[in-house]
Design an enzyme around this catalytic site. Structure first.
Site, PDB file in Angstrom:
ATOM      1  CG  HIS A 128      -1.871   1.161   1.253  1.00  0.00           C
ATOM      2  ND1 HIS A 128      -3.237   0.972   1.269  1.00  0.00           N
ATOM      3  CD2 HIS A 128      -1.693   2.502   1.240  1.00  0.00           C
ATOM      4  CE1 HIS A 128      -3.843   2.143   1.275  1.00  0.00           C
ATOM      5  NE2 HIS A 128      -2.917   3.085   1.259  1.00  0.00           N
ATOM      6  CG  HIS A 153      -0.629   7.133  -0.931  1.00  0.00           C
ATOM      7  ND1 HIS A 153      -1.821   7.335  -1.595  1.00  0.00           N
ATOM      8  CD2 HIS A 153      -0.949   6.500   0.234  1.00  0.00           C
ATOM      9  CE1 HIS A 153      -2.816   6.853  -0.869  1.00  0.00           C
ATOM     10  NE2 HIS A 153      -2.317   6.335   0.241  1.00  0.00           N
ATOM     11  CE  LYS A 188      -7.776   2.050  -0.550  1.00  0.00           C
ATOM     12  NZ  LYS A 188      -6.580   2.882  -0.370  1.00  0.00           N
ATOM     13  CG  HIS A 196      -9.551   4.665   3.490  1.00  0.00           C
ATOM     14  ND1 HIS A 196      -8.370   5.367   3.538  1.00  0.00           N
ATOM     15  CD2 HIS A 196     -10.258   5.065   4.584  1.00  0.00           C
ATOM     16  CE1 HIS A 196      -8.365   6.153   4.599  1.00  0.00           C
ATOM     17  NE2 HIS A 196      -9.506   5.981   5.257  1.00  0.00           N
ATOM     18  CG  HIS A 208      -4.782   2.204   5.742  1.00  0.00           C
ATOM     19  ND1 HIS A 208      -6.117   2.252   6.099  1.00  0.00           N
ATOM     20  CD2 HIS A 208      -4.680   2.920   4.590  1.00  0.00           C
ATOM     21  CE1 HIS A 208      -6.788   2.958   5.212  1.00  0.00           C
ATOM     22  NE2 HIS A 208      -5.936   3.367   4.287  1.00  0.00           N
ATOM     23  CG  ASP A 223      -1.582   4.850   4.146  1.00  0.00           C
ATOM     24  OD1 ASP A 223      -1.697   5.256   2.972  1.00  0.00           O
ATOM     25  OD2 ASP A 223      -2.314   5.249   5.080  1.00  0.00           O
TER      26      ASP A 223
END
Length: 335
Positions: free
Chosen positions: A12, A14, A95, A134, A168, A240
């Site tokens: 995960h 970004h 996602k 999420h 997460h 994350d």
């Protein structure tokens, strides 16, 4: 003391885009074999063409580093079976974001239930495309993930062939849900294994520890630690790691996200060694994810040594967790 981690995976991550992508992508690509890349750009990644173009930008930013960006689509409920069948060759997962719940999620799903999402979820089940979620409601901030657990369970029950990744996770409630449904899995971040809300706001506010989902209570952290340190087969590392420019973190309206990519492996080694669980780190950082996603990464070996390392104050304009502090482990070689 040394430890060698084989093919570390970040499930995960970004990487953002443009200048930020150029800054942060090499930091993950240097030490990780692969990572699942989040699609919440502006605008979000919703077409095959956008997936391909974003992957090309990531590959250009990471150059000759041995790194596989595992791409995702931003969930929409009008994806057709034929579209997803074509997309499967280019993505690892899809996602789902509740609308407005976190960074760049305004175009997410406003109503999450098994019937409302049936069109896309049935196609994903048949095509064996994992669903990453999420998992937060729009309730009181400390209760949002706990309130979402029944939604996870409803989806798991109604789509038993759909692999669902609780992203997460931060609560003991989510940990407990893992073993109630065979198709529920989870990623756990570095920072949620280390901090509670006290660390974020118990004294002076620490904006570089502010994230969504927000860090929770001590009992929640202990539940996360237990399954991570034991390398529970249904959990895997997902950083994350969420970079923002320093001015966006140190500001009114502080952006949510903790930047851990450059120090994740070192701090995980320290954490697992402290708890006498170094032998389980390989499973948490790679082996479990390979089994869950049926994925075989390219070979990469990262050698870490128990030798002090001072974390840089910034990486360009991005402040990492533990900026300026000394941590106990260093990366000594990569191959």
């Amino acid at each position: 003391m040394q430890i060698t981690l084989k093919t570390p995976l970040d499930m995960h991550l970004h990487l953002r885009d443009h200048e930020m992508l150029q800054t942060v992508a090499p930091l993950s690509a240097e030490t990780f074999s692969a990572a699942i890349i989040m699609p919440n750009l502006v605008p979000p990644v919703t077409t095959i063409e956008e997936v391909i173009a974003y992957k090309e930008r990531i590959s250009k930013a990471t150059g000759n580093l041995n790194f596989d960006p595992l791409m995702t689509l931003f969930f929409k409920n009008d994806y057709s079976y034929d579209f997803l069948k074509q997309a499967k060759a280019h993505i690892t997962a899809i996602k789902l974001y509740p609308a407005g719940i976190t960074t760049n999620s305004e175009s997410g799903v406003s109503s999450i239930d098994s019937e409302n999402l049936r069109h896309t979820l049935e196609a994903m089940s048949e095509l064996e495309i994992p669903l990453c979620i999420h998992g937060e409601t729009d309730g009181f901030v400390m209760d949002r993930e706990k309130e979402f657990v029944p939604i996870y369970e409803d989806l798991a029950k109604n789509y038993p062939n759909l692999k669902i990744i609780m992203e997460h996770i931060t609560t003991k409630d989510s940990v407990e849900a893992l073993d109630r449904h065979p198709n529920l899995y989870a990623t756990i971040t570095l920072h949620h294994l280390l901090i509670t809300l006290d660390d974020v706001a118990g004294g002076m506010l620490k904006p570089h520890l502010f994230c969504k989902p927000i860090a929770k209570r001590y009992e929640d952290r202990e539940a996360l630690l237990k399954v991570a340190l034991e390398a529970h087969p249904k959990v895997m590392f997902g950083s994350d790691s969420a970079p923002h420019p320093q001015h966006a973190k140190e500001a009114c309206g502080c952006a949510a996200g903790v930047f851990t990519a450059p120090i994740a492996l070192q701090v995980l080694a320290e954490l697992f060694e402290t708890h006498n669980k170094l032998d389980n780190l390989q499973s948490f950082i790679s082996d479990n994810a390979q089994k869950i996603y049926h994925y075989t990464p390219s070979p990469k070996a990262v050698v870490l040594e128990k030798k002090p390392f001072t974390v840089p104050e910034t990486y360009d304009n991005v402040v990492p967790m533990y900026a300026g502090e000394e941590i106990a482990w260093s990366i000594t070689s990569l191959s």
